[in-house]
Design a protein around this motif. Structure first.
Motif, PDB file in Angstrom:
ATOM      1  N   ARG A 167       0.851  -1.200   0.000  1.00  0.00           N
ATOM      2  CA  ARG A 167       0.000   0.000   0.000  1.00  0.00           C
ATOM      3  C   ARG A 167       0.883   1.246   0.000  1.00  0.00           C
ATOM      4  N   ILE A 168       0.605   2.170  -0.894  1.00  0.00           N
ATOM      5  CA  ILE A 168       1.441   3.358  -1.042  1.00  0.00           C
ATOM      6  C   ILE A 168       1.078   4.392   0.030  1.00  0.00           C
ATOM      7  N   VAL A 169       2.101   4.839   0.741  1.00  0.00           N
ATOM      8  CA  VAL A 169       1.932   5.836   1.791  1.00  0.00           C
ATOM      9  C   VAL A 169       3.039   6.877   1.649  1.00  0.00           C
ATOM     10  N   MET A 170       2.857   8.006   2.330  1.00  0.00           N
ATOM     11  CA  MET A 170       3.899   9.014   2.364  1.00  0.00           C
ATOM     12  C   MET A 170       4.938   8.608   3.404  1.00  0.00           C
ATOM     13  N   CYS A 171       6.184   8.534   2.989  1.00  0.00           N
ATOM     14  CA  CYS A 171       7.277   8.170   3.900  1.00  0.00           C
ATOM     15  C   CYS A 171       7.919   9.428   4.483  1.00  0.00           C
ATOM     16  N   PRO A 172       8.683   9.284   5.550  1.00  0.00           N
ATOM     17  CA  PRO A 172       9.254  10.459   6.217  1.00  0.00           C
ATOM     18  C   PRO A 172      10.173  11.313   5.349  1.00  0.00           C
TER      19      PRO A 172
ATOM     20  N   PRO B 293       5.903   2.032  -0.640  1.00  0.00           N
ATOM     21  CA  PRO B 293       5.093   0.974  -0.032  1.00  0.00           C
ATOM     22  C   PRO B 293       5.182   1.024   1.488  1.00  0.00           C
ATOM     23  N   TYR B 294       4.177   0.480   2.136  1.00  0.00           N
ATOM     24  CA  TYR B 294       4.138   0.492   3.604  1.00  0.00           C
ATOM     25  C   TYR B 294       5.370  -0.202   4.189  1.00  0.00           C
TER      26      TYR B 294
END
Length: 265
Positions: A117-122, A128-129
């Motif tokens: 699942r694609i999320v915003m990373c730091p 991806p998660y």
């Protein structure tokens, strides 16, 4: 759970458990010792870790007013500080117990999440998660090391999460060499890191003035340091003048690179 998610989760779990084991041995005064992370004590470090994990579990942000601290420089910093501020009245062992509870709940949660699942990373990029979990392993290990230095209890430097730290932060070295390092086309900078973990890599600037990984052969400059020094520099905990780095070759190029080694905000 796919392999990257499994590997990153194991690294994340190992460093938090290592932190909790250390926390269980701390005396009351240890919790108030300052750390290299500006503005934060040992207890604040643990509060930060607990706060992030609780946020990832879906808990609402603490309803607390954050003072105008010098180390809080933007809205994201203020968001992170809220989890620390709300726990400042609590005893250290209570904060550690909150982190321990959050860890167990996250370990139940993670296998049920889609690792792709694609999320915003730091770092501000979508990914991806499983990559987010890699960042969590890196961040937790960084703060574990902050705590260990503060209380004079070194350890876990070669943890699985240390590899997450290297893989995520070393990605910035080509940019550092090419841009703030101002290496000319054809020049290269090697990094010899002694640990464990050990790394020997180099970046060369090509004609387009972009830095690219190359074999560390006959570099224009070489920076040699131990792993903890590299971690402190790239995490922004110390500057070049605070640590011991052996420089060979072009001293001016090396100095520019060293002056810009901090990667985390």
């Amino acid at each position: 759970m796919d392999e990257p998610m499994r590997t990153n989760t194991a690294a994340y779990e190992q460093t938090i458990r290592s932190t909790l084991a250390l926390a269980a041995t701390l005396a009351e005064p240890d919790w108030d010792l300052p750390t290299e992370c500006p503005g934060w004590t040992v207890k604040d470090q643990v509060a930060h870790l607990a706060g992030v994990e609780l946020t990832l579990l879906g808990e609402p942000a603490p309803d607390v007013e954050v003072p105008e601290f010098d180390h809080v420089r933007n809205d994201f910093g203020r968001f992170l500080e809220a989890a620390v501020q709300v726990r400042r009245p609590l005893p250290g062992p209570v904060v550690a117990a909150q982190l321990a509870d959050a860890l167990e709940r996250r370990l139940v949660q993670l296998p049920g999440l889609d690792p792709d699942r694609i999320v915003m990373c730091p770092d501000g990029r979508d990914g991806p998660y499983s990559r987010l979990v890699k960042f969590r392993a890196m961040d937790c290990w960084t703060h574990e090391q902050d705590i260990r230095r503060a209380v004079g209890r070194p350890g876990n430097l070669d943890a699985p999460a240390a590899l997450c730290f290297w893989e995520l932060l070393s990605a910035a070295l080509p940019r550092i060499v090419a841009r703030p390092g101002k290496a000319e086309p054809g020049q290269s900078v090697a990094f010899r890191i002694s640990g464990p973990p050990d790394f020997h890599v180099a970046v060369r600037v090509d004609d387009d003035r972009r830095g690219r990984w190359v074999e560390p052969e006959a570099p224009t400059a070489e920076l040699a340091m131990d792993w903890e020094t590299y971690a402190r520099l790239t995490a922004g905990r110390r500057t070049a003048g605070d640590v011991t780095v052996q420089v060979d070759g072009d001293a001016e190029l090396a100095a520019r690179v060293l002056a810009n080694m901090a990667i985390t905000p």
